[in-house]
Design a protein around this motif. Structure first.
Motif, PDB file in Angstrom:
ATOM      1  N   ARG A  57      54.991   7.894  30.043  1.00  0.00           N
ATOM      2  CA  ARG A  57      53.596   7.504  30.256  1.00  0.00           C
ATOM      3  C   ARG A  57      52.818   8.637  30.928  1.00  0.00           C
ATOM      4  O   ARG A  57      51.694   8.960  30.532  1.00  0.00           O
ATOM      5  CB  ARG A  57      53.529   6.238  31.110  1.00  0.00           C
ATOM      6  CG  ARG A  57      52.137   5.619  31.197  1.00  0.00           C
ATOM      7  CD  ARG A  57      52.164   4.277  31.923  1.00  0.00           C
ATOM      8  NE  ARG A  57      52.196   4.381  33.361  1.00  0.00           N
ATOM      9  CZ  ARG A  57      51.147   4.722  34.117  1.00  0.00           C
ATOM     10  NH1 ARG A  57      50.003   5.002  33.574  1.00  0.00           N
ATOM     11  NH2 ARG A  57      51.256   4.783  35.420  1.00  0.00           N
ATOM     12  N   ILE A  58      53.414   9.282  31.921  1.00  0.00           N
ATOM     13  CA  ILE A  58      52.754  10.384  32.622  1.00  0.00           C
ATOM     14  C   ILE A  58      52.511  11.549  31.657  1.00  0.00           C
ATOM     15  O   ILE A  58      51.447  12.178  31.687  1.00  0.00           O
ATOM     16  CB  ILE A  58      53.583  10.826  33.843  1.00  0.00           C
ATOM     17  CG1 ILE A  58      53.551   9.734  34.913  1.00  0.00           C
ATOM     18  CG2 ILE A  58      53.095  12.153  34.403  1.00  0.00           C
ATOM     19  CD1 ILE A  58      54.548   9.941  36.032  1.00  0.00           C
ATOM     20  N   GLU A  59      53.484  11.850  30.811  1.00  0.00           N
ATOM     21  CA  GLU A  59      53.323  12.928  29.824  1.00  0.00           C
ATOM     22  C   GLU A  59      52.165  12.615  28.876  1.00  0.00           C
ATOM     23  O   GLU A  59      51.341  13.486  28.579  1.00  0.00           O
ATOM     24  CB  GLU A  59      54.621  13.119  29.037  1.00  0.00           C
ATOM     25  CG  GLU A  59      54.556  14.199  27.978  1.00  0.00           C
ATOM     26  CD  GLU A  59      54.538  15.612  28.534  1.00  0.00           C
ATOM     27  OE1 GLU A  59      54.383  16.543  27.733  1.00  0.00           O
ATOM     28  OE2 GLU A  59      54.680  15.805  29.751  1.00  0.00           O
ATOM     29  N   ARG A  60      52.097  11.379  28.399  1.00  0.00           N
ATOM     30  CA  ARG A  60      51.003  10.989  27.500  1.00  0.00           C
ATOM     31  C   ARG A  60      49.648  11.095  28.199  1.00  0.00           C
ATOM     32  O   ARG A  60      48.679  11.594  27.625  1.00  0.00           O
ATOM     33  CB  ARG A  60      51.219   9.573  26.966  1.00  0.00           C
ATOM     34  CG  ARG A  60      52.344   9.483  25.963  1.00  0.00           C
ATOM     35  CD  ARG A  60      52.354   8.145  25.259  1.00  0.00           C
ATOM     36  NE  ARG A  60      52.456   7.014  26.161  1.00  0.00           N
ATOM     37  CZ  ARG A  60      53.584   6.448  26.556  1.00  0.00           C
ATOM     38  NH1 ARG A  60      54.739   6.928  26.129  1.00  0.00           N
ATOM     39  NH2 ARG A  60      53.582   5.409  27.367  1.00  0.00           N
ATOM     40  N   ILE A  61      49.585  10.648  29.446  1.00  0.00           N
ATOM     41  CA  ILE A  61      48.333  10.729  30.206  1.00  0.00           C
ATOM     42  C   ILE A  61      47.934  12.197  30.402  1.00  0.00           C
ATOM     43  O   ILE A  61      46.763  12.560  30.281  1.00  0.00           O
ATOM     44  CB  ILE A  61      48.454   9.994  31.562  1.00  0.00           C
ATOM     45  CG1 ILE A  61      48.515   8.489  31.326  1.00  0.00           C
ATOM     46  CG2 ILE A  61      47.313  10.357  32.494  1.00  0.00           C
ATOM     47  CD1 ILE A  61      48.858   7.685  32.571  1.00  0.00           C
ATOM     48  N   GLY A  62      48.916  13.055  30.671  1.00  0.00           N
ATOM     49  CA  GLY A  62      48.632  14.481  30.850  1.00  0.00           C
ATOM     50  C   GLY A  62      48.073  15.119  29.575  1.00  0.00           C
ATOM     51  O   GLY A  62      47.106  15.877  29.638  1.00  0.00           O
TER      52      GLY A  62
ATOM     53  N   TYR B 128      61.812  10.882  27.301  1.00  0.00           N
ATOM     54  CA  TYR B 128      62.236  10.808  28.705  1.00  0.00           C
ATOM     55  C   TYR B 128      63.106   9.587  28.972  1.00  0.00           C
ATOM     56  O   TYR B 128      62.929   8.540  28.358  1.00  0.00           O
ATOM     57  CB  TYR B 128      61.013  10.773  29.630  1.00  0.00           C
ATOM     58  CG  TYR B 128      60.245  12.076  29.624  1.00  0.00           C
ATOM     59  CD1 TYR B 128      60.637  13.140  30.421  1.00  0.00           C
ATOM     60  CD2 TYR B 128      59.136  12.238  28.799  1.00  0.00           C
ATOM     61  CE1 TYR B 128      59.939  14.332  30.407  1.00  0.00           C
ATOM     62  CE2 TYR B 128      58.437  13.431  28.784  1.00  0.00           C
ATOM     63  CZ  TYR B 128      58.850  14.480  29.580  1.00  0.00           C
ATOM     64  OH  TYR B 128      58.158  15.663  29.562  1.00  0.00           O
ATOM     65  N   GLN B 129      64.033   9.730  29.916  1.00  0.00           N
ATOM     66  CA  GLN B 129      64.883   8.615  30.314  1.00  0.00           C
ATOM     67  C   GLN B 129      64.048   7.519  30.961  1.00  0.00           C
ATOM     68  O   GLN B 129      64.261   6.342  30.711  1.00  0.00           O
ATOM     69  CB  GLN B 129      65.956   9.073  31.317  1.00  0.00           C
ATOM     70  CG  GLN B 129      67.039   9.910  30.717  1.00  0.00           C
ATOM     71  CD  GLN B 129      67.994  10.448  31.780  1.00  0.00           C
ATOM     72  OE1 GLN B 129      67.720  10.415  32.974  1.00  0.00           O
ATOM     73  NE2 GLN B 129      69.125  10.964  31.329  1.00  0.00           N
ATOM     74  N   ASP B 130      63.128   7.912  31.787  1.00  0.00           N
ATOM     75  CA  ASP B 130      62.282   6.974  32.512  1.00  0.00           C
ATOM     76  C   ASP B 130      60.984   6.758  31.724  1.00  0.00           C
ATOM     77  O   ASP B 130      60.269   7.708  31.415  1.00  0.00           O
ATOM     78  CB  ASP B 130      61.969   7.552  33.899  1.00  0.00           C
ATOM     79  CG  ASP B 130      61.243   6.580  34.812  1.00  0.00           C
ATOM     80  OD1 ASP B 130      60.672   5.596  34.312  1.00  0.00           O
ATOM     81  OD2 ASP B 130      61.240   6.828  36.030  1.00  0.00           O
ATOM     82  N   LYS B 131      60.683   5.521  31.401  1.00  0.00           N
ATOM     83  CA  LYS B 131      59.480   5.189  30.634  1.00  0.00           C
ATOM     84  C   LYS B 131      58.216   5.651  31.361  1.00  0.00           C
ATOM     85  O   LYS B 131      57.214   5.989  30.737  1.00  0.00           O
ATOM     86  CB  LYS B 131      59.400   3.680  30.364  1.00  0.00           C
ATOM     87  CG  LYS B 131      60.508   3.170  29.488  1.00  0.00           C
ATOM     88  CD  LYS B 131      60.368   3.741  28.095  1.00  0.00           C
ATOM     89  CE  LYS B 131      61.480   3.216  27.209  1.00  0.00           C
ATOM     90  NZ  LYS B 131      61.701   4.069  26.056  1.00  0.00           N
TER      91      LYS B 131
ATOM     92  N   ALA C 119      67.414  17.903  32.098  1.00  0.00           N
ATOM     93  CA  ALA C 119      67.463  16.787  33.048  1.00  0.00           C
ATOM     94  C   ALA C 119      66.204  15.939  32.892  1.00  0.00           C
ATOM     95  O   ALA C 119      65.098  16.460  32.796  1.00  0.00           O
ATOM     96  CB  ALA C 119      67.587  17.309  34.470  1.00  0.00           C
ATOM     97  N   GLY C 120      66.382  14.654  32.850  1.00  0.00           N
ATOM     98  CA  GLY C 120      65.249  13.742  32.721  1.00  0.00           C
ATOM     99  C   GLY C 120      64.986  13.283  31.306  1.00  0.00           C
ATOM    100  O   GLY C 120      64.222  12.348  31.084  1.00  0.00           O
ATOM    101  N   TYR C 121      65.612  13.945  30.329  1.00  0.00           N
ATOM    102  CA  TYR C 121      65.449  13.525  28.941  1.00  0.00           C
ATOM    103  C   TYR C 121      66.602  12.618  28.528  1.00  0.00           C
ATOM    104  O   TYR C 121      67.712  12.721  29.058  1.00  0.00           O
ATOM    105  CB  TYR C 121      65.416  14.739  27.999  1.00  0.00           C
ATOM    106  CG  TYR C 121      64.207  15.617  28.214  1.00  0.00           C
ATOM    107  CD1 TYR C 121      62.934  15.161  27.918  1.00  0.00           C
ATOM    108  CD2 TYR C 121      64.337  16.905  28.713  1.00  0.00           C
ATOM    109  CE1 TYR C 121      61.819  15.953  28.112  1.00  0.00           C
ATOM    110  CE2 TYR C 121      63.232  17.708  28.911  1.00  0.00           C
ATOM    111  CZ  TYR C 121      61.980  17.227  28.608  1.00  0.00           C
ATOM    112  OH  TYR C 121      60.892  18.021  28.811  1.00  0.00           O
ATOM    113  N   LYS C 122      66.349  11.754  27.566  1.00  0.00           N
ATOM    114  CA  LYS C 122      67.397  10.896  27.035  1.00  0.00           C
ATOM    115  C   LYS C 122      68.472  11.766  26.380  1.00  0.00           C
ATOM    116  O   LYS C 122      68.192  12.870  25.909  1.00  0.00           O
ATOM    117  CB  LYS C 122      66.835   9.961  25.953  1.00  0.00           C
ATOM    118  CG  LYS C 122      65.868   8.931  26.445  1.00  0.00           C
ATOM    119  CD  LYS C 122      65.354   8.138  25.250  1.00  0.00           C
ATOM    120  CE  LYS C 122      64.227   7.222  25.626  1.00  0.00           C
ATOM    121  NZ  LYS C 122      63.591   6.626  24.440  1.00  0.00           N
TER     122      LYS C 122
END
Length: 175
Positions: free
Chosen positions: A162-167, A155-158, A99-102
């Motif tokens: 962005r949050i994953e990259r920041i993490g 992720y489906q939501d851009k 869930a949440g992935y393209k």
């Protein structure tokens, strides 16, 4: 799934040895069971009965099985609600994994699981060499993870991308 890194850690500790004493009195003992001398028959028994099979099952077989099952269901058009043969049982059983992935990236969570496994394994296997090799190896894993995130944007939501990259970047900064 939430216990995955802890289980891998416990299994990997069957390989973790630490030296105690000096010169002729020096002994290499199992970190989690100081009564067990490393590479003695008892330790080999633990590694062959728990360590190696456990690592194969939890680091290779389970993630590969889940990824292949999810890909198979996507190709059978039963995984996503937008597909013509959608079966809700797959979402109920494995929705937390995709869930949440393209669509087409249902396997991405196994990549995240493997990244966690690598961190655990590095912490244990590189411990005798000190913190510098651990930091370098962990940084390499994070750079590869960041590169893959930038390349695939799973992720489906851009905003989640962005949050994953920041993490990942925050983890690199900490190291």
């Amino acid at each position: 799934y939430t216990l995955f890194p802890s289980v891998v850690n416990r299994i990997a500790l069957t390989f973790s040895c630490q030296s105690f004493g000096r010169d002729e009195a020096q002994k290499s003992l199992l970190t989690e069971a100081l009564s067990v001398e490393c590479y003695a028959s008892e330790h080999w028994a633990m590694m062959t009965s728990v360590g190696i099979p456990g690592m194969l099952v939890y680091v290779v077989i389970i993630p590969a099985f889940i990824a292949s099952l999810l890909r198979k269901q996507r190709h059978a058009l039963t995984l996503y609600p937008s597909q013509e043969n959608y079966q809700s049982k797959w979402t109920l059983r494995f929705g937390f994994m995709f869930a949440g992935y393209k669509e087409g990236y249902e396997w991405w969570e196994t990549v995240v699981m493997l990244r966690k496994c690598l961190f655990v394994l590095l912490a244990i296997f590189l411990k005798p060499y000190g913190p510098a090799p651990q930091v370098v190896a962990a940084s390499l894993i994070l750079v590869v993870a960041l590169s893959a995130e930038f390349q695939y944007l799973p992720y489906q939501d851009k905003e989640h991308d962005r949050i994953e990259r920041i993490g990942i970047q925050a983890c690199l900064l900490q190291l």
